[in-house]
Scaffold this motif. Structure first.
Motif, PDB file in Angstrom:
ATOM      1  N   ILE A 262     -13.308   4.395 -44.460  1.00 50.55           N
ATOM      2  CA  ILE A 262     -12.457   3.220 -44.683  1.00 50.55           C
ATOM      3  C   ILE A 262     -12.386   2.382 -43.418  1.00 50.55           C
ATOM      4  O   ILE A 262     -12.447   1.149 -43.461  1.00 50.55           O
ATOM      5  CB  ILE A 262     -11.060   3.653 -45.163  1.00 50.55           C
ATOM      6  CG1 ILE A 262     -11.152   4.252 -46.569  1.00 50.55           C
ATOM      7  CG2 ILE A 262     -10.074   2.490 -45.130  1.00 50.55           C
ATOM      8  CD1 ILE A 262      -9.869   4.895 -47.050  1.00 50.55           C
ATOM      9  N   ARG A 263     -12.285   3.027 -42.282  1.00 51.19           N
ATOM     10  CA  ARG A 263     -12.237   2.316 -40.998  1.00 51.19           C
ATOM     11  C   ARG A 263     -13.530   1.559 -40.746  1.00 51.19           C
ATOM     12  O   ARG A 263     -13.517   0.446 -40.223  1.00 51.19           O
ATOM     13  CB  ARG A 263     -11.964   3.314 -39.878  1.00 51.19           C
ATOM     14  CG  ARG A 263     -11.950   2.725 -38.506  1.00 51.19           C
ATOM     15  CD  ARG A 263     -10.706   1.884 -38.287  1.00 51.19           C
ATOM     16  NE  ARG A 263     -10.682   1.455 -36.913  1.00 51.19           N
ATOM     17  CZ  ARG A 263     -10.583   0.204 -36.535  1.00 51.19           C
ATOM     18  NH1 ARG A 263     -10.437  -0.743 -37.417  1.00 51.19           N
ATOM     19  NH2 ARG A 263     -10.598  -0.115 -35.275  1.00 51.19           N
TER      20      ARG A 263
ATOM     21  N   GLU B 146     -13.500  -1.485 -42.879  1.00 53.00           N
ATOM     22  CA  GLU B 146     -12.546  -2.424 -42.291  1.00 53.00           C
ATOM     23  C   GLU B 146     -13.164  -3.147 -41.090  1.00 53.00           C
ATOM     24  O   GLU B 146     -12.993  -4.355 -40.924  1.00 53.00           O
ATOM     25  CB  GLU B 146     -11.286  -1.683 -41.860  1.00 53.00           C
ATOM     26  CG  GLU B 146     -10.250  -2.569 -41.220  1.00 53.00           C
ATOM     27  CD  GLU B 146      -9.086  -1.781 -40.636  1.00 53.00           C
ATOM     28  OE1 GLU B 146      -8.107  -2.432 -40.247  1.00 53.00           O
ATOM     29  OE2 GLU B 146      -9.163  -0.543 -40.550  1.00 53.00           O
ATOM     30  N   THR B 147     -13.903  -2.426 -40.280  1.00 54.54           N
ATOM     31  CA  THR B 147     -14.559  -3.034 -39.124  1.00 54.54           C
ATOM     32  C   THR B 147     -15.578  -4.070 -39.567  1.00 54.54           C
ATOM     33  O   THR B 147     -15.669  -5.156 -38.988  1.00 54.54           O
ATOM     34  CB  THR B 147     -15.229  -1.948 -38.267  1.00 54.54           C
ATOM     35  OG1 THR B 147     -14.249  -1.003 -37.866  1.00 54.54           O
ATOM     36  CG2 THR B 147     -15.894  -2.544 -37.037  1.00 54.54           C
TER      37      THR B 147
ATOM     38  N   TRP C 252     -13.712  -7.190 -40.751  1.00 54.13           N
ATOM     39  CA  TRP C 252     -13.209  -7.977 -39.634  1.00 54.13           C
ATOM     40  C   TRP C 252     -14.345  -8.712 -38.940  1.00 54.13           C
ATOM     41  O   TRP C 252     -14.172  -9.847 -38.481  1.00 54.13           O
ATOM     42  CB  TRP C 252     -12.453  -7.102 -38.632  1.00 54.13           C
ATOM     43  CG  TRP C 252     -11.030  -6.913 -39.016  1.00 54.13           C
ATOM     44  CD1 TRP C 252     -10.440  -5.745 -39.398  1.00 54.13           C
ATOM     45  CD2 TRP C 252     -10.006  -7.910 -39.073  1.00 54.13           C
ATOM     46  NE1 TRP C 252      -9.120  -5.974 -39.692  1.00 54.13           N
ATOM     47  CE2 TRP C 252      -8.828  -7.292 -39.505  1.00 54.13           C
ATOM     48  CE3 TRP C 252      -9.987  -9.271 -38.814  1.00 54.13           C
ATOM     49  CZ2 TRP C 252      -7.646  -7.977 -39.668  1.00 54.13           C
ATOM     50  CZ3 TRP C 252      -8.796  -9.952 -38.977  1.00 54.13           C
ATOM     51  CH2 TRP C 252      -7.640  -9.314 -39.403  1.00 54.13           C
TER      52      TRP C 252
END
Length: 113
Positions: free
Chosen positions: A29-30, A33-34, A37
């Motif tokens: 998930i991170r 997300e990166t 962004w």
């Protein structure tokens, strides 16, 4: 878990609440997300060009750069140049990938060239 006892001997006990917690899903998930962004930053950077057109000091310069970048001949040259660079990078990767660390991956080969 290793615990130091009073007589300096080590004892291994399983304490309650020390089970393995898999954080792979959180890492995935991170990563997404990166990436999101990164896309937001790229889109905002492109959006800034609109505002730079308005400025009287920088506007004409930005307009000429954007018109040059979107010209068909410049885009054709850029595409041709990228194909040639990618060809050299693949060739160097195949030839020297096992010998030199800078050519171990295709991406590193492109950056090295």
């Amino acid at each position: 878990i290793i615990r130091l006892t009073a007589n300096d001997s080590y004892s291994t006990e399983n304490f309650e609440g020390t089970e393995f917690i898999n954080l792979q899903e959180v890492a995935e998930i991170r990563l997404v997300e990166t990436w999101m962004w990164g896309a937001v930053v790229i889109l905002h950077s492109i959006n800034i060009i609109r505002y730079l057109f308005i400025l009287p000091v920088i506007g004409p310069t930005v307009q000429s750069v954007v018109l040059t970048m979107t010209d068909a001949r410049v885009m054709f040259f850029t595409l041709t140049f990228m194909i040639v660079v990618l060809g050299f990078a693949l060739g160097f990767h195949v030839s020297f990938g096992n010998i030199f660390g800078d050519y171990r991956t295709v991406g590193r080969s492109v950056i090295t060239i």
